[in-house]
Design a protein around this motif. Sequence first.
Motif, PDB file in Angstrom:
ATOM      1  N   ASP A 271      31.149  36.308  33.146  1.00  0.00           N
ATOM      2  CA  ASP A 271      30.999  37.751  33.353  1.00  0.00           C
ATOM      3  C   ASP A 271      32.283  38.312  33.962  1.00  0.00           C
ATOM      4  O   ASP A 271      32.632  37.978  35.106  1.00  0.00           O
ATOM      5  CB  ASP A 271      29.811  38.000  34.287  1.00  0.00           C
ATOM      6  CG  ASP A 271      29.550  39.489  34.503  1.00  0.00           C
ATOM      7  OD1 ASP A 271      30.421  40.311  34.154  1.00  0.00           O
ATOM      8  OD2 ASP A 271      28.476  39.830  35.028  1.00  0.00           O
ATOM      9  N   PRO A 272      33.027  39.164  33.236  1.00  0.00           N
ATOM     10  CA  PRO A 272      34.316  39.681  33.745  1.00  0.00           C
ATOM     11  C   PRO A 272      34.185  40.411  35.080  1.00  0.00           C
ATOM     12  O   PRO A 272      35.048  40.277  35.954  1.00  0.00           O
ATOM     13  CB  PRO A 272      34.781  40.633  32.640  1.00  0.00           C
ATOM     14  CG  PRO A 272      34.059  40.185  31.409  1.00  0.00           C
ATOM     15  CD  PRO A 272      32.728  39.685  31.890  1.00  0.00           C
ATOM     16  N   THR A 273      33.101  41.155  35.239  1.00  0.00           N
ATOM     17  CA  THR A 273      32.913  41.892  36.492  1.00  0.00           C
ATOM     18  C   THR A 273      32.688  40.936  37.652  1.00  0.00           C
ATOM     19  O   THR A 273      33.222  41.125  38.756  1.00  0.00           O
ATOM     20  CB  THR A 273      31.718  42.854  36.371  1.00  0.00           C
ATOM     21  OG1 THR A 273      31.952  43.769  35.293  1.00  0.00           O
ATOM     22  CG2 THR A 273      31.520  43.635  37.657  1.00  0.00           C
ATOM     23  N   MET A 274      31.911  39.893  37.410  1.00  0.00           N
ATOM     24  CA  MET A 274      31.658  38.916  38.459  1.00  0.00           C
ATOM     25  C   MET A 274      32.934  38.151  38.800  1.00  0.00           C
ATOM     26  O   MET A 274      33.185  37.816  39.964  1.00  0.00           O
ATOM     27  CB  MET A 274      30.561  37.953  38.013  1.00  0.00           C
ATOM     28  CG  MET A 274      29.970  37.125  39.144  1.00  0.00           C
ATOM     29  SD  MET A 274      29.234  38.132  40.454  1.00  0.00           S
ATOM     30  CE  MET A 274      27.944  39.002  39.534  1.00  0.00           C
ATOM     31  N   ILE A 275      33.750  37.876  37.806  1.00  0.00           N
ATOM     32  CA  ILE A 275      35.007  37.150  38.038  1.00  0.00           C
ATOM     33  C   ILE A 275      35.933  37.951  38.946  1.00  0.00           C
ATOM     34  O   ILE A 275      36.520  37.405  39.892  1.00  0.00           O
ATOM     35  CB  ILE A 275      35.695  36.834  36.689  1.00  0.00           C
ATOM     36  CG1 ILE A 275      34.887  35.777  35.921  1.00  0.00           C
ATOM     37  CG2 ILE A 275      37.122  36.339  36.920  1.00  0.00           C
ATOM     38  CD1 ILE A 275      35.377  35.532  34.514  1.00  0.00           C
ATOM     39  N   ILE A 276      36.061  39.263  38.680  1.00  0.00           N
ATOM     40  CA  ILE A 276      36.925  40.078  39.530  1.00  0.00           C
ATOM     41  C   ILE A 276      36.297  40.276  40.907  1.00  0.00           C
ATOM     42  O   ILE A 276      37.005  40.344  41.926  1.00  0.00           O
ATOM     43  CB  ILE A 276      37.235  41.446  38.869  1.00  0.00           C
ATOM     44  CG1 ILE A 276      38.338  42.189  39.648  1.00  0.00           C
ATOM     45  CG2 ILE A 276      36.001  42.299  38.760  1.00  0.00           C
ATOM     46  CD1 ILE A 276      39.677  41.516  39.625  1.00  0.00           C
ATOM     47  N   ALA A 277      34.967  40.317  40.981  1.00  0.00           N
ATOM     48  CA  ALA A 277      34.298  40.412  42.283  1.00  0.00           C
ATOM     49  C   ALA A 277      34.617  39.184  43.131  1.00  0.00           C
ATOM     50  O   ALA A 277      34.835  39.289  44.347  1.00  0.00           O
ATOM     51  CB  ALA A 277      32.790  40.545  42.084  1.00  0.00           C
ATOM     52  N   MET A 278      34.661  38.035  42.497  1.00  0.00           N
ATOM     53  CA  MET A 278      35.018  36.812  43.216  1.00  0.00           C
ATOM     54  C   MET A 278      36.440  36.903  43.767  1.00  0.00           C
ATOM     55  O   MET A 278      36.737  36.417  44.869  1.00  0.00           O
ATOM     56  CB  MET A 278      34.881  35.611  42.288  1.00  0.00           C
ATOM     57  CG  MET A 278      33.450  35.264  41.904  1.00  0.00           C
ATOM     58  SD  MET A 278      32.554  34.407  43.222  1.00  0.00           S
ATOM     59  CE  MET A 278      33.198  32.740  43.014  1.00  0.00           C
ATOM     60  N   LYS A 279      37.326  37.543  43.024  1.00  0.00           N
ATOM     61  CA  LYS A 279      38.690  37.720  43.518  1.00  0.00           C
ATOM     62  C   LYS A 279      38.711  38.562  44.793  1.00  0.00           C
ATOM     63  O   LYS A 279      39.428  38.249  45.751  1.00  0.00           O
ATOM     64  CB  LYS A 279      39.562  38.377  42.448  1.00  0.00           C
ATOM     65  CG  LYS A 279      39.929  37.478  41.281  1.00  0.00           C
ATOM     66  CD  LYS A 279      40.916  38.198  40.362  1.00  0.00           C
ATOM     67  CE  LYS A 279      41.376  37.309  39.234  1.00  0.00           C
ATOM     68  NZ  LYS A 279      42.380  37.977  38.373  1.00  0.00           N
ATOM     69  N   PHE A 280      37.924  39.634  44.786  1.00  0.00           N
ATOM     70  CA  PHE A 280      37.852  40.474  45.987  1.00  0.00           C
ATOM     71  C   PHE A 280      37.305  39.683  47.173  1.00  0.00           C
ATOM     72  O   PHE A 280      37.791  39.812  48.298  1.00  0.00           O
ATOM     73  CB  PHE A 280      36.982  41.702  45.728  1.00  0.00           C
ATOM     74  CG  PHE A 280      37.696  42.827  45.037  1.00  0.00           C
ATOM     75  CD1 PHE A 280      38.527  43.677  45.748  1.00  0.00           C
ATOM     76  CD2 PHE A 280      37.555  43.033  43.675  1.00  0.00           C
ATOM     77  CE1 PHE A 280      39.197  44.716  45.116  1.00  0.00           C
ATOM     78  CE2 PHE A 280      38.218  44.060  43.030  1.00  0.00           C
ATOM     79  CZ  PHE A 280      39.040  44.906  43.748  1.00  0.00           C
ATOM     80  N   LEU A 281      36.302  38.851  46.917  1.00  0.00           N
ATOM     81  CA  LEU A 281      35.740  38.028  47.991  1.00  0.00           C
ATOM     82  C   LEU A 281      36.790  37.071  48.545  1.00  0.00           C
ATOM     83  O   LEU A 281      36.914  36.902  49.764  1.00  0.00           O
ATOM     84  CB  LEU A 281      34.538  37.244  47.469  1.00  0.00           C
ATOM     85  CG  LEU A 281      33.258  38.043  47.219  1.00  0.00           C
ATOM     86  CD1 LEU A 281      32.249  37.218  46.429  1.00  0.00           C
ATOM     87  CD2 LEU A 281      32.643  38.503  48.541  1.00  0.00           C
ATOM     88  N   GLY A 282      37.535  36.452  47.634  1.00  0.00           N
ATOM     89  CA  GLY A 282      38.564  35.525  48.080  1.00  0.00           C
ATOM     90  C   GLY A 282      39.633  36.191  48.918  1.00  0.00           C
ATOM     91  O   GLY A 282      40.120  35.631  49.904  1.00  0.00           O
ATOM     92  N   LYS A 283      40.004  37.407  48.557  1.00  0.00           N
ATOM     93  CA  LYS A 283      41.066  38.107  49.285  1.00  0.00           C
ATOM     94  C   LYS A 283      40.579  38.709  50.599  1.00  0.00           C
ATOM     95  O   LYS A 283      41.380  38.928  51.520  1.00  0.00           O
ATOM     96  CB  LYS A 283      41.673  39.204  48.397  1.00  0.00           C
ATOM     97  CG  LYS A 283      42.997  39.735  48.877  1.00  0.00           C
ATOM     98  CD  LYS A 283      44.010  38.618  49.103  1.00  0.00           C
ATOM     99  CE  LYS A 283      44.370  37.871  47.839  1.00  0.00           C
ATOM    100  NZ  LYS A 283      45.365  36.791  48.082  1.00  0.00           N
ATOM    101  N   LEU A 284      39.291  38.970  50.716  1.00  0.00           N
ATOM    102  CA  LEU A 284      38.757  39.519  51.968  1.00  0.00           C
ATOM    103  C   LEU A 284      39.033  38.603  53.158  1.00  0.00           C
ATOM    104  O   LEU A 284      39.162  39.063  54.298  1.00  0.00           O
ATOM    105  CB  LEU A 284      37.242  39.725  51.847  1.00  0.00           C
ATOM    106  CG  LEU A 284      36.733  41.087  51.382  1.00  0.00           C
ATOM    107  CD1 LEU A 284      35.219  41.066  51.292  1.00  0.00           C
ATOM    108  CD2 LEU A 284      37.200  42.202  52.302  1.00  0.00           C
ATOM    109  N   LYS A 285      39.125  37.307  52.892  1.00  0.00           N
ATOM    110  CA  LYS A 285      39.301  36.342  53.972  1.00  0.00           C
ATOM    111  C   LYS A 285      40.570  36.596  54.777  1.00  0.00           C
ATOM    112  O   LYS A 285      40.595  36.401  55.989  1.00  0.00           O
ATOM    113  CB  LYS A 285      39.331  34.919  53.400  1.00  0.00           C
ATOM    114  CG  LYS A 285      38.014  34.447  52.837  1.00  0.00           C
ATOM    115  CD  LYS A 285      38.170  33.062  52.228  1.00  0.00           C
ATOM    116  CE  LYS A 285      36.839  32.539  51.713  1.00  0.00           C
ATOM    117  NZ  LYS A 285      35.859  32.394  52.785  1.00  0.00           N
ATOM    118  N   LEU A 286      41.624  37.021  54.080  1.00  0.00           N
ATOM    119  CA  LEU A 286      42.903  37.215  54.757  1.00  0.00           C
ATOM    120  C   LEU A 286      42.785  38.210  55.902  1.00  0.00           C
ATOM    121  O   LEU A 286      43.143  37.921  57.042  1.00  0.00           O
ATOM    122  CB  LEU A 286      43.963  37.680  53.760  1.00  0.00           C
ATOM    123  CG  LEU A 286      45.330  38.035  54.357  1.00  0.00           C
ATOM    124  CD1 LEU A 286      45.943  36.804  55.009  1.00  0.00           C
ATOM    125  CD2 LEU A 286      46.249  38.591  53.279  1.00  0.00           C
TER     126      LEU A 286
END
Length: 671
Positions: A271-286
């Motif tokens: 799911d393209p939307t879910m894939i980009i959502a995962m990117k946002f989650l990964g970057k939130l950590k910083l």
Amino acid sequence: ELPDKVQRALFVLSCFGASSESAFVESQGLDINILKNLEIAVAEGFVDKINDQYRFAHDRIQEAAYNTIPAHRRCIIHFKYGIELSSLLIGDEDVIASVLFTAVNQLNLGGPPAVQDESHYITAARLNLRAGKKAMEMSDYETAYSYFDSGISYLRKKHWQEHYALSLELYSLAAKCALTNGDHTSLKLLSVEVAAKAHFFEDKLDVLYFETCALAYSSRLSESIEKGLDILSKLGIEVQGTNVEARVQETKDLLSAHTDDEILNSKSMTDPTMIIAMKFLGKLKLGMNHLMPKSVPYVTFKIIELSLTHGMSPVSPLGFGYYGSYLAKQGNINKGYHYVKLALSLLDKVGSRENAGEVIFVCTLVKSYVEPLQAALEYHHEGYAAAMASGDSSQAVINLLALNSSSFFAGANLQRIQEQCDNTIQLCEERKMVIFMVQAQQFQRSSTKLIGTGEEPKHSSEGRDVLASNIGIMRSYHYHTSYVSFIFRSYDDTIENIEKYFALQENTWGYLFLAYAVHAFHTGLISFWVARKSKEQRWYQRGNQSKLALRRWAESSQWTFENKWYLLEAEESFCNNDVEAAKTYYEKAIASAKLHKVRRPQHRYCSKSIHTYVTTLLFLTRVASFCILIVCSRRSLGSRAGSVFLFGVGSKRANFAAFMLAHEKYLEWVS
């Protein structure tokens, strides 16, 4: 004077640079007689031919040949050559790449004003898109940006309506390259255009993600977090919570239903939307690691939940790596170590190295609590290389920062560490990563002062704002300042800064970073020293807490922590006036440091003990004549501390020998 045909051949050669392979010239089909005419130029001395390569004898000759045609006409010819060469983009992939770059470079030397056929505008835009992608595959993001930017220049007025997909891809990839190159101004302009012209919210997500990253790399962490959470909320994903223990248990229950093999062989997320959502989650950590560390575990658990529900994405290994780090921070190092190894295995399975730099970074930090630290240092080099290859400068920098800290803790040569710090700061400046640059400057300040060449870092206005407002950065600043003050035995400065450090301690450390152990060890030494001088029980208790932490970590890695634990035991015994116990532990610390060495000749740190202690510069206030420089490499730290102890109990000969050994190790360390 050369015949016109020879002059024409020289002009054609000049269009492609200072030199060209004869096979390349012949393959282009631009002029069937060009090789014959170039041979005449060779005979006349205008061109050299070496190993089937034609090269102008002088750059002035190339310039003169190029200027035989008027500028406006040259543009048209360049563009014509580019179009003709593009027809040859078939066959071997390596040959295609070479011809592709040559063709697109010719198109761009002509530029939009040289277009005479309306259909060639889109042809040129598509070829630039293709060349930009190829440059990205080669990790050349500056060249890639220039291709995407040129591609955009070929788009006509109604391109968003008539060529929507092409326009969106050019703008989005140009934004990614602008982020990687630290060109936040161009990124902003590109993002504004996409935000205004994209048909759907999902089509804006890529550039919104890049904007969020840019905010996180600068001093605007709060905005980055707010923007990321808002976008995730619009995608139906909430990551905040109030009961972390309950979420931990939910995650454990979810993972208990899957074996490692099942996780490694899970389906891929599609799911393209879910894939980009995962990117946002990964970057939130910083940002959250700095400002909201207690909220970071919720992000980790959400990544794992979505991975197990929707399939594995390039961000999934990051979630498992941080989960392992979280478990290790909670005290279960073995379980945490298990999950970081799973994360690294998953990295190979997902088929993408997009987040390899950060995955390697976080997993290496946990490995440092189990494996010899010197052996783990190489992983950060791997993480840096992987991050640069994927175009994620932030991941590259965090690996450099970890490498600097780990090298310092492992006793690497200080001159080499200074060079590493310089490289880190330079990359941060180039990519406009203010927060990371402030962190690197703090570390550089400590190391240079210990060598004796240190100057106060010059912070930008943004850097000063970060120092004044970011809790994690403030905590790090007070740690470094108290440490240097302790080394120079500046009691008042040490007290002031270590108190501020402890005041901020509870608000940080969401995961198990190596810095946690480094800080625990040094604050333990500081606390026992202050306890001996002030006779205040609270300092003794703080030192004891550090000692117990080092003892626990020594159970998972004797190589890294045993000698440090022994040294804190010795310092505690010294505080308690237990002479025999202190002597025993000082000797154990030195023996453990000597025993635990990495004997790998190919290793860049093989000449040092596996965990050479960071420095000590001590003014021996008890004997003015012994005001000498001392370093605490693993062995010499025990020697220095032991020598202070031995002098205190009257063993002056043993004291002098121990000090001389410490001084010898210092000279090795800083040379």
